[in-house]
Design a protein around this motif. Structure first.
Motif, PDB file in Angstrom:
ATOM      1  N   ILE A   1      74.073  36.581  19.466  1.00 33.60           N
ATOM      2  CA  ILE A   1      72.681  36.188  19.715  1.00 33.60           C
ATOM      3  C   ILE A   1      71.830  37.441  19.848  1.00 33.60           C
ATOM      4  N   LYS A   2      70.749  37.505  19.064  1.00 32.49           N
ATOM      5  CA  LYS A   2      69.854  38.671  19.072  1.00 32.49           C
ATOM      6  C   LYS A   2      68.428  38.249  19.422  1.00 32.49           C
ATOM      7  N   ASN A   3      67.615  39.233  19.821  1.00 33.08           N
ATOM      8  CA  ASN A   3      66.165  39.099  20.048  1.00 33.08           C
ATOM      9  C   ASN A   3      65.804  38.251  21.261  1.00 33.08           C
ATOM     10  N   LEU A   4      66.699  38.120  22.227  1.00 34.64           N
ATOM     11  CA  LEU A   4      66.366  37.345  23.429  1.00 34.64           C
ATOM     12  C   LEU A   4      65.254  38.007  24.231  1.00 34.64           C
TER      13      LEU A   4
ATOM     14  N   VAL B   1      71.624  35.284  30.251  1.00 38.24           N
ATOM     15  CA  VAL B   1      72.029  34.297  29.243  1.00 38.24           C
ATOM     16  C   VAL B   1      73.536  34.371  29.029  1.00 38.24           C
ATOM     17  N   ALA B   2      74.073  35.589  28.971  1.00 36.45           N
ATOM     18  CA  ALA B   2      75.516  35.755  28.766  1.00 36.45           C
ATOM     19  C   ALA B   2      76.306  35.151  29.918  1.00 36.45           C
ATOM     20  N   ASN B   3      75.858  35.425  31.165  1.00 37.46           N
ATOM     21  CA  ASN B   3      76.561  34.882  32.332  1.00 37.46           C
ATOM     22  C   ASN B   3      76.510  33.361  32.365  1.00 37.46           C
ATOM     23  N   THR B   4      75.322  32.799  32.078  1.00 40.71           N
ATOM     24  CA  THR B   4      75.164  31.341  32.097  1.00 40.71           C
ATOM     25  C   THR B   4      76.018  30.689  31.020  1.00 40.71           C
ATOM     26  N   LEU B   5      75.992  31.264  29.826  1.00 47.07           N
ATOM     27  CA  LEU B   5      76.759  30.700  28.716  1.00 47.07           C
ATOM     28  C   LEU B   5      78.255  30.832  28.977  1.00 47.07           C
TER      29      LEU B   5
ATOM     30  N   ALA C   1      82.206  36.781  27.338  1.00 48.93           N
ATOM     31  CA  ALA C   1      80.925  37.192  26.771  1.00 48.93           C
ATOM     32  C   ALA C   1      80.708  38.669  27.047  1.00 48.93           C
ATOM     33  N   THR C   2      80.132  39.383  26.086  1.00 47.05           N
ATOM     34  CA  THR C   2      79.870  40.815  26.237  1.00 47.05           C
ATOM     35  C   THR C   2      78.448  41.125  25.783  1.00 47.05           C
TER      36      THR C   2
ATOM     37  N   LYS D   1      71.428  23.567  23.012  1.00 43.62           N
ATOM     38  CA  LYS D   1      71.054  22.784  24.192  1.00 43.62           C
ATOM     39  C   LYS D   1      70.356  23.660  25.230  1.00 43.62           C
ATOM     40  N   MET D   2      70.873  24.884  25.413  1.00 36.19           N
ATOM     41  CA  MET D   2      70.289  25.782  26.406  1.00 36.19           C
ATOM     42  C   MET D   2      68.883  26.240  25.995  1.00 36.19           C
ATOM     43  N   LEU D   3      68.729  26.686  24.748  1.00 39.96           N
ATOM     44  CA  LEU D   3      67.463  27.260  24.308  1.00 39.96           C
ATOM     45  C   LEU D   3      66.384  26.211  24.095  1.00 39.96           C
ATOM     46  N   LEU D   4      66.774  25.080  23.492  1.00 41.08           N
ATOM     47  CA  LEU D   4      65.768  24.071  23.133  1.00 41.08           C
ATOM     48  C   LEU D   4      65.467  23.110  24.276  1.00 41.08           C
ATOM     49  N   GLU D   5      66.502  22.739  25.056  1.00 43.06           N
ATOM     50  CA  GLU D   5      66.301  21.746  26.104  1.00 43.06           C
ATOM     51  C   GLU D   5      66.037  22.383  27.467  1.00 43.06           C
TER      52      GLU D   5
END
Length: 597
Positions: free
Chosen positions: A520-523, A533-537, A545-546, A571-575
């Motif tokens: 995932i880029k450009n957050l 985001v990495a910790n949540t995912l 996750a790294t 689901k995370m990004l859109l909802e």
């Protein structure tokens, strides 16, 4: 070591075998740990992560995180506890004390000099050169720094308490502390039982440092300036003595007012007093420490990280001395009163899953006076960290380029003028009407004059096209303007950037052994913290996750997580984050539902 920001290389969950090895290493490094404390420090079930970082000097350091707080750091195979760990186990290391104003110097990267060490009447702890030690502030046993002794106790005394005594590795308020929940040190009463020694310590504090604050945050009310532990001038000393005299007079008044209350408390049995203290810490923690977003919360974490820090100075919370004997029985009692709900989410591990914040006992609980300011400050910090993410408002803008100046100069705009799409449309419409360029035979077309020809047509088109449709006219105009975009985050001033905003880019890459990873880029462009985001995912999908630098950029990173996790990301990004779908690229690469793994 952590006075400047460090760079995170990777963040992974620790496996069971690695936990056992870490527990063995901790037992060898810190023999003072009992078996029960060791199991509590390195738990079997709770979330435990290992993070690889690089310090600002390029040193490779390993962090161990428990419940979002760093508890250990490892340098060249040597383990060191953090202040978060020492607040729970304050007697783990030999302790040396200093004055509160010195902490700001230590946090800035300075080592602890021997003139800044307070020597109690009972003498200094006996340590050897290279011994790992904790540094506390006078009046509070909670460590605020971790340091290595540069000489033995005998050498310190032989040197007349002059020179460098300790090489400081980590302090409260440095960047390693900021990587945790940024909580304040608990107030722990000093282990001083001799009144004469207490009086000697107070006199020493008065003589050396007239301006001392014992607030929960030692840096909050201290103006250090060019502080030195050498003699202060006589005016400062006199001023300090007057201030201390006023404070003591005020304390005498408070003592007189609370004398009756203390007598009433003394009439209770020790068990009743411990029951009252347990209830006080319980309601204090629920009211000031725990947020709804923290649930479900492990009961052990609630006790260790929240309730113990609510214990007043001079008192010690010991559940075995209460009538409940066990914390689980106390929570059962609170559950019967419908204050909270406890469930066993994992085998043998209980968690608080629900709290009735409107319960009268919670609403009517008054925070003890000594905690009021600290609790309010902590609440404000927690609220700041836990604010709900709001997607930024993104508006495309356009800058007038050199080629388009003739078309826009009549409306008073110059090169570099920034316009919205509606403003561009209005300017074009006014230009066409002012110059009477609407086709008389078909009003859907606009006649192309010399200015429009030079600005909007290619050389190959100039001899062939004499009319343009309105839509074609607008689209050609926007294409030839310089693209910009405006980003507005909630509560912040709008930011204008060049170019079109890059979407959040999600890709799936193939790694060795036919394993897939999601990148995932450009957050950062959308105000999202990649680490968060990495910790949540990672928690949602239970995969490693790294965080790695984004190739071709200076200060941007990308998140990489094992497996094809696009369904969870969508689901995370859109909802959850409510980002518009047009700003997320790569969702079509999600695995088809129903396909066997």
């Amino acid at each position: 070591m952590f006075s400047r920001a460090f760079r995170v290389r990777s963040n992974t969950a620790i496996k069971g075998s690695d936990r056992r090895k870490l527990r063995t290493d901790v037992a060898a490094a810190f023999p003072n740990f009992s078996a029960e404390q060791l199991t509590e420090f390195i738990p079997n079930k709770e979330e435990l992560n290992v993070i690889k970082i690089y310090s600002h000097k390029g040193e490779a350091i390993t962090l161990y995180m428990n419940n979002k707080n760093p508890i250990l750091f490892e340098i060249e195979k040597a383990l060191y506890p953090t202040v978060y760990a020492l607040w729970v186990y304050p007697d783990l290391l030999p302790v040396f004390s200093t004055w509160p104003p010195v902490l700001q110097k230590l946090a800035g990267g300075a080592d602890l000099m021997l003139p800044g060490v307070a020597v109690p009447s009972s003498g200094l702890p006996q340590v050897e050169r290279g011994t790992l030690c904790a540094v506390t502030l006078l009046g509070n046993r909670a460590p605020v720094a971790v340091a290595v002794a540069t000489m033995s106790t005998a050498e310190m005394l032989a040197a007349g308490m002059k020179g460098k005594g300790f090489a400081v590795l980590h302090t409260y308020t440095d960047h390693l502390w900021e990587y945790g929940d940024k909580s304040y040190p608990p107030i722990l009463a000093p282990l001083v039982t001799d009144p004469a020694e207490m009086e000697t310590a107070e006199e020493e504090m008065e003589r050396k440092e007239p301006v001392i604050s014992f607030s929960t945050d030692p840096l909050q009310h201290v103006d250090v300036g060019d502080l030195s532990l050498k003699e202060q001038d006589s005016c400062a000393v006199q001023s300090g003595k007057e201030e201390l005299g006023e404070n003591r007079a005020a304390e005498g008044t408070v003592d007189a007012n609370t004398e009756v209350q203390q007598e009433a408390e003394d009439s209770r049995t020790p068990q009743e007093q411990m029951d009252a203290l347990l209830s006080q810490c319980f309601f204090h923690a629920l009211k000031c420490k725990v947020k709804k977003s923290d649930l479900p919360l492990l009961t052990s974490t609630f006790l260790r990280s929240h309730m113990f820090s609510c214990c007043p100075a001079g008192q010690q919370l010991d559940i075995k001395k209460s009538s409940y004997k066990k914390f689980s029985k106390f929570l059962q009692c609170m559950q019967h009163q419908k204050i909270l709900q406890v469930k066993e989410l994992n085998k043998g591990v209980e968690s608080i899953v629900e709290v009735d914040w409107k319960h009268p006992d919670i609403k009517t609980f008054a925070v003890p006076e000594g905690f009021s300011s600290a609790s309010a400050a902590q609440d404000n910090k927690n609220e700041d960290r836990e604010q709900v993410y709001h997607a930024p408002e993104i508006i495309p803008l356009y800058g007038v380029s050199t080629k388009m100046i003739p078309l826009f100069q009549e409306s008073g705009h110059r090169k570099g003028s920034i316009l919205s799409s509606s403003e561009v449309r209005n300017i074009i419409v006014n230009y066409v009407k002012t110059n009477e360029l609407v086709d008389e035979t078909n009003k859907n077309f606009v006649k192309v004059n010399a200015v429009l020809c030079d600005c909007l047509l290619e050389k190959s088109e100039q001899d062939e096209i004499s009319n343009l449709k309105w839509d074609d006219l607008f689209s050609r105009c926007l294409d030839r303007l310089q693209p910009l975009h405006q980003v507005t985050f909630v509560g912040q001033e709008p930011i204008v950037r060049k170019g079109n905003i890059e979407p959040i880019d999600i890709t799936v890459a193939q790694r060795s052994s036919n394993k897939k990873v999601t990148i995932i880029k450009n957050l950062e462009l959308y105000g999202l913290d990649p680490q968060c985001v990495a910790n949540t995912l990672q928690q949602k999908v239970q995969a490693s996750a790294t965080i790695t630098p984004l190739p071709g950029t200076k200060d941007r990173v990308q998140v990489q997580i094992q497996g094809n996790q696009i369904h969870h990301l969508a689901k995370m990004l859109l909802e959850e984050y409510q980002l518009p779908r047009r700003h997320v690229q790569g969702l079509e690469k999600a695995p088809k539902l129903g396909r066997k793994k």
